[in-house]
Every structure is written in structure tokens, then in C-alpha cells.
Design a protein around this motif. Sequence first.
Motif, PDB file in Angstrom:
ATOM      1  N   GLU A  85      57.016   4.963  34.842  1.00  0.00           N
ATOM      2  CA  GLU A  85      55.652   4.930  34.317  1.00  0.00           C
ATOM      3  C   GLU A  85      55.223   3.469  34.175  1.00  0.00           C
ATOM      4  O   GLU A  85      55.332   2.902  33.094  1.00  0.00           O
ATOM      5  CB  GLU A  85      55.556   5.659  32.975  1.00  0.00           C
ATOM      6  N   PRO A  86      54.723   2.882  35.269  1.00  0.00           N
ATOM      7  CA  PRO A  86      54.328   1.464  35.214  1.00  0.00           C
ATOM      8  C   PRO A  86      53.308   1.209  34.114  1.00  0.00           C
ATOM      9  O   PRO A  86      52.269   1.867  34.067  1.00  0.00           O
ATOM     10  CB  PRO A  86      53.708   1.226  36.604  1.00  0.00           C
ATOM     11  N   PRO A  87      53.569   0.300  33.205  1.00  0.00           N
ATOM     12  CA  PRO A  87      52.646   0.035  32.091  1.00  0.00           C
ATOM     13  C   PRO A  87      51.327  -0.563  32.591  1.00  0.00           C
ATOM     14  O   PRO A  87      51.222  -1.038  33.721  1.00  0.00           O
ATOM     15  CB  PRO A  87      53.419  -0.965  31.225  1.00  0.00           C
ATOM     16  N   VAL A  88      50.343  -0.531  31.714  1.00  0.00           N
ATOM     17  CA  VAL A  88      49.017  -1.033  32.049  1.00  0.00           C
ATOM     18  C   VAL A  88      49.028  -2.558  31.983  1.00  0.00           C
ATOM     19  O   VAL A  88      49.463  -3.150  30.992  1.00  0.00           O
ATOM     20  CB  VAL A  88      47.964  -0.458  31.078  1.00  0.00           C
ATOM     21  N   SER A  89      48.538  -3.197  33.050  1.00  0.00           N
ATOM     22  CA  SER A  89      48.528  -4.652  33.108  1.00  0.00           C
ATOM     23  C   SER A  89      47.534  -5.235  32.101  1.00  0.00           C
ATOM     24  O   SER A  89      46.649  -4.528  31.596  1.00  0.00           O
ATOM     25  CB  SER A  89      48.169  -5.126  34.515  1.00  0.00           C
ATOM     26  N   ASN A  90      47.656  -6.522  31.848  1.00  0.00           N
ATOM     27  CA  ASN A  90      46.763  -7.175  30.897  1.00  0.00           C
ATOM     28  C   ASN A  90      45.308  -7.125  31.359  1.00  0.00           C
ATOM     29  O   ASN A  90      44.391  -6.945  30.551  1.00  0.00           O
ATOM     30  CB  ASN A  90      47.194  -8.628  30.686  1.00  0.00           C
ATOM     31  N   SER A  91      45.083  -7.302  32.661  1.00  0.00           N
ATOM     32  CA  SER A  91      43.713  -7.301  33.180  1.00  0.00           C
ATOM     33  C   SER A  91      43.070  -5.924  33.046  1.00  0.00           C
ATOM     34  O   SER A  91      41.889  -5.808  32.691  1.00  0.00           O
ATOM     35  CB  SER A  91      43.700  -7.748  34.649  1.00  0.00           C
ATOM     36  N   LEU A  92      43.845  -4.871  33.309  1.00  0.00           N
ATOM     37  CA  LEU A  92      43.308  -3.517  33.178  1.00  0.00           C
ATOM     38  C   LEU A  92      43.073  -3.173  31.715  1.00  0.00           C
ATOM     39  O   LEU A  92      42.070  -2.535  31.363  1.00  0.00           O
ATOM     40  CB  LEU A  92      44.268  -2.506  33.815  1.00  0.00           C
ATOM     41  N   MET A  93      43.984  -3.612  30.841  1.00  0.00           N
ATOM     42  CA  MET A  93      43.803  -3.361  29.415  1.00  0.00           C
ATOM     43  C   MET A  93      42.583  -4.115  28.890  1.00  0.00           C
ATOM     44  O   MET A  93      41.836  -3.606  28.033  1.00  0.00           O
ATOM     45  CB  MET A  93      45.059  -3.795  28.653  1.00  0.00           C
ATOM     46  N   ALA A  94      42.340  -5.301  29.430  1.00  0.00           N
ATOM     47  CA  ALA A  94      41.156  -6.061  29.042  1.00  0.00           C
ATOM     48  C   ALA A  94      39.884  -5.329  29.468  1.00  0.00           C
ATOM     49  O   ALA A  94      38.872  -5.337  28.748  1.00  0.00           O
ATOM     50  CB  ALA A  94      41.209  -7.460  29.656  1.00  0.00           C
ATOM     51  N   ALA A  95      39.936  -4.694  30.634  1.00  0.00           N
ATOM     52  CA  ALA A  95      38.780  -3.916  31.101  1.00  0.00           C
ATOM     53  C   ALA A  95      38.524  -2.729  30.179  1.00  0.00           C
ATOM     54  O   ALA A  95      37.367  -2.390  29.891  1.00  0.00           O
ATOM     55  CB  ALA A  95      39.018  -3.445  32.533  1.00  0.00           C
ATOM     56  N   ILE A  96      39.585  -2.095  29.707  1.00  0.00           N
ATOM     57  CA  ILE A  96      39.438  -0.973  28.771  1.00  0.00           C
ATOM     58  C   ILE A  96      38.799  -1.450  27.467  1.00  0.00           C
ATOM     59  O   ILE A  96      37.909  -0.792  26.916  1.00  0.00           O
ATOM     60  CB  ILE A  96      40.803  -0.310  28.508  1.00  0.00           C
TER      61      ILE A  96
END
Length: 406
Positions: A93-104
Motif C-alpha cells: 500500500e504505497p503511502p501518499v506522497s507529500n505533493s499529493l497530500m498537499a493537494a488534498i
Amino acid sequence: MPTPVSTAKQCLNSEASHALEEAVSVARRRGHAQTTSLHAVSAFLSLSPSQLREACVRARNTALYPHVQLKALDLCLSVSLDRLPTSQPRVNEPPVSNSLMAAIKRSQANQRRQPESLIAIRNQNHLLGQCQEQLGTSSGVKVELQHLIVSILDDPIVSRVFNDAGFRSFDVKLAILRPFQSFFRCSQSVGGHQGLFLCNLDENSDPGNHPLRFPFSGYRGNWDGNENYRRIGDVLVRKKGRNPLLVGVCANDALSGFMEVLETRMDVLPLDVHGIRMVSLEKDVLKFVNEHWSDEAMSLRFKEVDMMVRHCLGPGLMVSFGNLRYFLGGENGFGMDVLNSIVRKLSKLLEVHEGKVWLIGFAANDQTYMEFLSRFPSIDKDWDLHLLPITSFKPKIGGESCFKSR
């Protein structure tokens, strides 16, 4: 530091959460260590129906065929994903990257500013506290899919992929947030000529004399009427924008053919709408306006429709309001008080029987719809409309070509 998928999902609604799961699956299949914005875009494009793909079709360059530009987008995205480093050993389960989490987080902040989100903020329960504490946010707003897509399009890596495919991120975002406005934005081709759209042809147009391109349909001219019925059926099973407004000179023929499809229950429709009943109010609208019926008299007819919904054993009832032109009123605003009452009653019907009632109608061209929208500015939201351009010249069931001389 990457964010666990379970933590990120706490900030998303069910639709956006499902899309994130699909993004995680893409990252896992490719053997990547993290789930990035690129994986999310790949997931958004593969969803059915896909808000992002539909927005790209509306925002595309009219000088190119839609399927060509969409294939270019798929290719550019695939190349960018291939450049990402793989993980050894593979992560389940690849964790969510920092850039994607920033988008959220950005999408959550943008959504929080909307008035309708204030109630959700006040009524958030204690389960959201964990998400707020972990993510450092003061709002428990559940991010909707369209806001998540728009926020991810701001990611420089994603924006570069869309630019390489010939899209402008601004146009795609506009098509997602304001689909009705972007629907009628007509990009100029290289030669400076306006694209020729079927929904802008008049009844005397001859399609044989024009190299027609259909920027909203995802393919070149469609000669199979059944394809339009499938597209209408796909709209009916959507969670949002589930009430189709057919646009084009062939829209009336398509609606008539679709009514016949509902009676014969052909296999071109999704199983979820098999057994749906249909009632047409087009003649009633004309009668209400021309004879200037009172509100009490109109209420009797709508009570009949209400009873049909309550006694419907199938998926529900589809109400056809017919030609949108009838809702524009006559000269000097004649009949507008009656039309306002009809619009309110149809809106109430949708509200009272949520999920059990569909609306459908047609407009011969974009001008009719835009005038209708100017008279009823919130109608796209009140009626949960989805504009569907009709690109079929020859309906397969009943009727002749809509371009045949009369």
C-alpha cells in the motif's frame, strides 16, 4: 514524510476516497514506493464515468480530434509514470506522497471557504478530530472529487503532462468547476476559424458539406443512434449531474428514440435503469403557459406525477419537460409567472423524491440554453443537469434523419 493511505482517506468523501484507492492500485501495480499526483490523474482518467476525461473533452483544442488529444494525454502520462523509480521490495500500500497530500490539504481549504461547507464544519463529529490532529487542519470538511481533481491539476508535474498533451490546465479546471460555461467556450483553431459543432448547426445545415468534428463526444461523427442512448443511460446512473439535457439539432429525435428505448428495455441501457417509467410534461407546459393556468390547477397535474413516483415499483420515474425553448416565455415576459411556478414544482419533485426522479429535456442549440440559464441562474444546480451534446444524425429506432428536408 509520506502519509498513510488510511489517514489521507479520512479527509475525503466516499467518491474521492474510491479514486484514491484506484491511485494506490496504480502505484502498486507499477511497483512505485509512493502514490503521487500522477498516479491520481491516471486513476481519475480510468474512472467510469470520468469527470476529468469529460472535462478534457470539453476543454480540448478544436483543431484536433478529441480521441487523438486524449490518447496523447494517456501517452504523456504513461511516459511520466515510467520515469518514476520503482521500489524494491514492492510496497503493498504505497503511502501518499507529500505533493499529493498537499493537494488534498489545498482542496480541503478551498472547499472550506464555500458557504455550503459551513454547516458541515459546525456539525462535524468527534471522529473527524483524529484527522484534524494528524493533518494539522482546523476543518473536518470531506473533500469532494471535483475539488481534489482541480487541486491536483495545480501540481507542476501534472500541469506539465497536460501541457505536453496540448491541454491548458486552466481550461480543464474551468470545465470541471463550471461545466456549463466551459461547454460553450469555443477555442479558436490555428487558422482562426470557429469550430463547427453539431449543437450550433441550424435545421437547414447539410452535414455532408462540412468536415464535422465533435469536440464533446470523444469520437468523430457517430452514425449509430444507439450510442447516444448509451450515453444518456450513463448519465442516469451518475451520482451527480444525473439529469440529462440533450443539446443539438437532433436532440428532439434522440429524446423520442430514447423514450421508445425505455419502453422496449433494449440492452443499450445500464441494468440500473431497466424498468424506469417515463412521463412527458411537454404538452402540459405548453398548455399551462398558453392558457395561463393558475398555480392550484397546475398543482393537480404535479400531484398526479407525485403519485406515479410513490407507486413506482421500478428504479423510479423519468419526467420529460420537453423543449427548453418553452421555458423562455413569450414577448414582454408573457407566461413567466407560470413558468417560474413550473420550475419550482419540478425542483421540489426532485427534492422530495431524491434518487427516484429524473428530469430530461432538450435544446436545439446553445443559445437556447444560455438564455434559459440567464432567466434561472441556479437551475443547473437545482435540477442537477448534465449537458449532453447529441452527435448522431441517424437515430436507429424510429424517425428519420434530423437533417432530412421537410
